[in-house]
Design a protein around this motif. Structure first.
Motif, PDB file in Angstrom:
ATOM      1  N   ASP A 296     -17.064   6.400  16.305  1.00  0.00           N
ATOM      2  CA  ASP A 296     -15.762   6.947  15.934  1.00  0.00           C
ATOM      3  C   ASP A 296     -14.996   7.319  17.202  1.00  0.00           C
ATOM      4  O   ASP A 296     -15.508   7.198  18.317  1.00  0.00           O
ATOM      5  N   LEU A 297     -13.796   7.771  17.005  1.00  0.00           N
ATOM      6  CA  LEU A 297     -12.925   7.998  18.158  1.00  0.00           C
ATOM      7  C   LEU A 297     -13.386   9.176  19.020  1.00  0.00           C
ATOM      8  O   LEU A 297     -12.988   9.309  20.165  1.00  0.00           O
ATOM      9  N   SER A 298     -14.241  10.043  18.462  1.00  0.00           N
ATOM     10  CA  SER A 298     -14.716  11.178  19.252  1.00  0.00           C
ATOM     11  C   SER A 298     -15.843  10.768  20.195  1.00  0.00           C
ATOM     12  O   SER A 298     -16.324  11.572  20.982  1.00  0.00           O
ATOM     13  N   GLY A 299     -16.282   9.527  20.096  1.00  0.00           N
ATOM     14  CA  GLY A 299     -17.359   9.074  20.982  1.00  0.00           C
ATOM     15  C   GLY A 299     -18.735   9.220  20.356  1.00  0.00           C
ATOM     16  O   GLY A 299     -19.738   9.042  21.030  1.00  0.00           O
ATOM     17  N   THR A 300     -18.780   9.555  19.076  1.00  0.00           N
ATOM     18  CA  THR A 300     -20.084   9.674  18.417  1.00  0.00           C
ATOM     19  C   THR A 300     -20.536   8.310  17.905  1.00  0.00           C
ATOM     20  O   THR A 300     -19.755   7.572  17.297  1.00  0.00           O
TER      21      THR A 300
END
Lengths: 390, 296
Positions: A296-300
């Motif tokens: 996802d965009l949070s880097g997870t």
């Protein structure tokens, strides 16, 4: 106190009970006591035109009077006036989903360090009321594929160890059933906590198969099981066995299939097969899975595991392309694995004779017919495969 | 029955601290060094700071995770021992591309080792002929290094023959290693399918080299890895030299889609084999009939 054709049912606790007759109220009590013990209690309900495994609130949810008609590519439910709750064979859903979730997250990690954090699936223990003998056999097959050393699937093992199984023996098999020829039904002889036989008139012969099954049974309104109850069970099961719609000849089957890897009959079935994967999804023993990463965009990053199907083109992908590009090779993989190479890998057949793959095939392909055709061709002395296999 | 009636519904995913990682959970390593072997091939040295030395046998593989992209099976290309843990990766898809682009310091997930090894210990006295086609030389590299070391070449009790093939000269991997192995006393021969300007070596498929090499066919172990067609023809060439087709000393390393490495995901089946467990190294007599049936 309830009166019926089997006499009065006493509510007193009887110690050491391994078999008893219970009524509808006993069944309801069973569901209630499973729920009270913390089990997410699942069972058959008539929903959306089919028997599905859903969470039960009470015995009132069970499919009273519903009967199924199954044929290749066909499944229909009819409502009847019968008070029976289990006058159907199997729906599309087996026990597989209860012990092997169709989708799960294995771990997650966050950029930039990517410290890997395992995701544990702490689901409540599940009890299933209404498990069919073929589905119990399916679990025994899965136990070998997923639940045994050298590497045990932890999510499977955790669910499997916790599950409580209340089997219901089959008195009304479908035309697609062939459990007798696979040695898995219509009676339940092992792998259950409680096994019920629907004797008719709202009465059930209940047999305990484990310590918890015995405890559950002792807590129910019941009366002693008599010789005539067991005789009635024997009669019902014999009738069910004689009403099997289909069969698969097991004699030398694994070798016969390997002898016929190049049989042109595979090309014939490939003309009908849509490689949709329905057969693998409904199969109680198909255990394959895909592992894919989602970000996802949070880097997870999450690694997701989902059911896989050997019918998929991508299933056999290696660099350069899929190993099994043709439809023929994918259908052949499924059948030869299930009926032949499963023995090499797990010491058992991969088929339990539930007939789901026949009913839920949109093209109506009947695996029992395909195997019979291969055998007829084999018997006719047509060799396809061994000749050039050295 | 676990009788785990105390389990309460958690209503969703929960993280937990387990006693050890589950079978699908990678350990985080980082790239400590990298070497460009060919335009599309990179060897990565992977290090696990503070972790125990990575124990494996030549021929086994690891599942490598490029975080955010995915996981792929890659053979270990180093030999067991003190040196760095090496994986040689050819760029053929998104995950291998990410691995090939990984710079020093990049974190890479490692699970393994998985599968069977070349079984070198079982044939201590046999001559060894090792045939690698393209990236197929990677899972053989550790075996070659170990054989050279344990044989005590050049005067050891057996010969070590290495045949390496590549499509074109610039696609030949382990060029320095091949030279070093020859210096150490191994008999090394190299061929390319298509020559380029400046190529002075042999041109042709790797099987053509088999008749030229010195080994005793009655006491040889052959380790072969490459495309399936190359392995079939290599074994055929060995049989023509007098190696018994039924010899369990004929070994090949097979490839199928692998997603778990533990025999649980099902993808790597080849007939009776679950190749991540019963392979990738199998004896040729067992595997030959499976390699002759298309799309198995």
């Amino acid at each position: 106190m309830t009166l019926g054709p089997y006499g009065p049912l006493g509510s007193a606790l009887v110690s050491g009970v391994m078999a008893a007759i219970i009524g509808f109220d006993g069944l309801d009590g069973l569901i209630g006591s499973l729920k009270a013990r913390g089990y997410r209690t699942m069972g058959p309900v008539a929903s959306g035109g089919a028997i599905s495994i859903r969470e039960l609130k009470s015995a009132a949810d069970l499919p009273r009077g519903w009967e199924d008609e199954q044929a290749p590519g066909t499944y229909r439910l009819h409502q009847t006036a019968s008070p029976d709750l289990f006058n159907w064979a199997v729906g599309a859903g087996s026990l597989k989903a209860e012990v092997f979730p169709p989708r799960s997250i294995i771990w997650q990690a966050k950029a930039p360090g990517y410290e890997v954090e395992e995701i544990s699936d702490d689901v409540p223990p599940v009890a299933v009321v209404g498990a069919r003998p073929c589905d119990l056999a399916g679990l025994r097959v899965l136990d070998r594929a997923l639940g045994s050393p050298p590497v045990t699937d932890p999510a499977y093992r955790r669910r499997r160890d916790a599950v409580v199984l209340v089997a219901v023996e089959c008195s009304r098999p479908a035309s697609t059933c062939f459990c007798v020829s696979m040695g898995t039904g219509p009676s339940a002889s092992e792998g259950f906590d409680l096994a019920l036989t629907e004797l008719g008139g709202g009465y059930y012969l209940a047999r305990a198969g484990s310590k918890i099954g015995k405890e559950l049974l002792e807590g129910l309104s019941q009366r002693r099981a008599r010789r005539e109850d067991f005789a009635r069970r024997t009669e019902l099961l014999a009738r069910a066995a004689s009403h099997m719609g289909r069969s698969v000849d097991q004699h030398g089957l694994p070798e016969m299939l390997v002898r016929n890897l190049s049989n042109p009959l595979w090309d014939e079935v490939a003309k009908q097969c849509l490689v949709c994967g329905n057969c693998t999804a409904v199969c109680p023993t198909c255990f394959c899975s895909n592992f894919e990463d989602r970000t996802d965009l949070s880097g997870t990053v999450q690694r997701e595991r989902t059911w896989a199907s050997c019918a998929d083109l991508a299933y056999s992908y290696v660099h350069g392309g899929p190993v099994r590009a043709s439809i023929k090779s994918r259908y052949r993989q499924w059948v030869t694995h299930k009926f032949s190479w499963w023995w090499d890998q797990f010491g058992t057949s991969g088929c339990v004779g539930c007939g789901r793959c026949i009913t839920w095939c949109p093209a109506g392909i009947d695996v029992t017919e395909e195997i019979a055709a291969l055998r007829a061709s084999d018997n006719a002395g047509e060799t396809h495969g061994e000749a050039h296999l050295q | 029955m676990s009788g785990s009636t105390s389990s309460a519904p958690t209503g969703g995913l929960a993280t937990s601290v387990l006693s050890g990682p589950g079978p699908f959970t990678p350990t985080v390593f980082h790239v400590s060094d990298r070497a460009q072997e060919a335009p599309d091939v990179v060897t990565l040295a992977l290090k696990n700071d503070g972790g125990a030395p990575f124990s494996f046998q030549p021929g086994q593989f690891n599942m490598l995770t490029a975080f955010g992209v995915g996981e792929v099976p890659i053979s270990v290309s180093s030999s067991p021992g003190a040196g760095p843990l090496l994986h040689t990766v050819r760029e053929v898809g998104p995950v291998t591309r990410a691995l090939c682009q990984a710079s020093v310091g990049t974190r890479v997930g490692v699970r393994g080792p998985f599968g069977t090894d070349w079984g070198l210990a079982s044939f201590a006295q046999a001559d060894a002929i090792i045939v690698g086609g393209g990236i197929g030389l990677a899972p053989l590299r550790g075996a070659i290094e170990q054989l050279i070391e344990t044989t005590g070449l050049p005067s050891g009790p057996r010969r070590v023959v290495v045949l390496a093939g590549a499509r074109r000269p610039d696609q030949l991997i382990f060029k320095e290693d091949l030279a070093a192995w020859a210096t150490a006393g191994a008999e090394v021969a190299i061929t390319v399918d298509v020559a380029e300007e400046g190529w002075m070596g042999h041109v042709g498929v790797v099987t053509e080299l088999v008749p030229q090499m010195t080994f005793d066919p009655r006491r040889v172990m052959a380790l072969v890895c490459g495309p399936e067609v190359m392995m079939r023809f290599t074994v055929q060439a060995l049989i023509e030299r007098g190696v018994l087709p039924t010899s369990i000393r004929l070994r090949v390393s097979l490839e199928r889609n692998m997603q778990c490495g533990t025999g649980l995901c099902g993808h790597c089946q080849l007939g009776p084999y679950i190749l991540c467990r019963g392979g990738p190294v199998v004896t040729y007599p067992e595997a030959s009939r499976l390699l002759h049936e298309a799309e198995l």
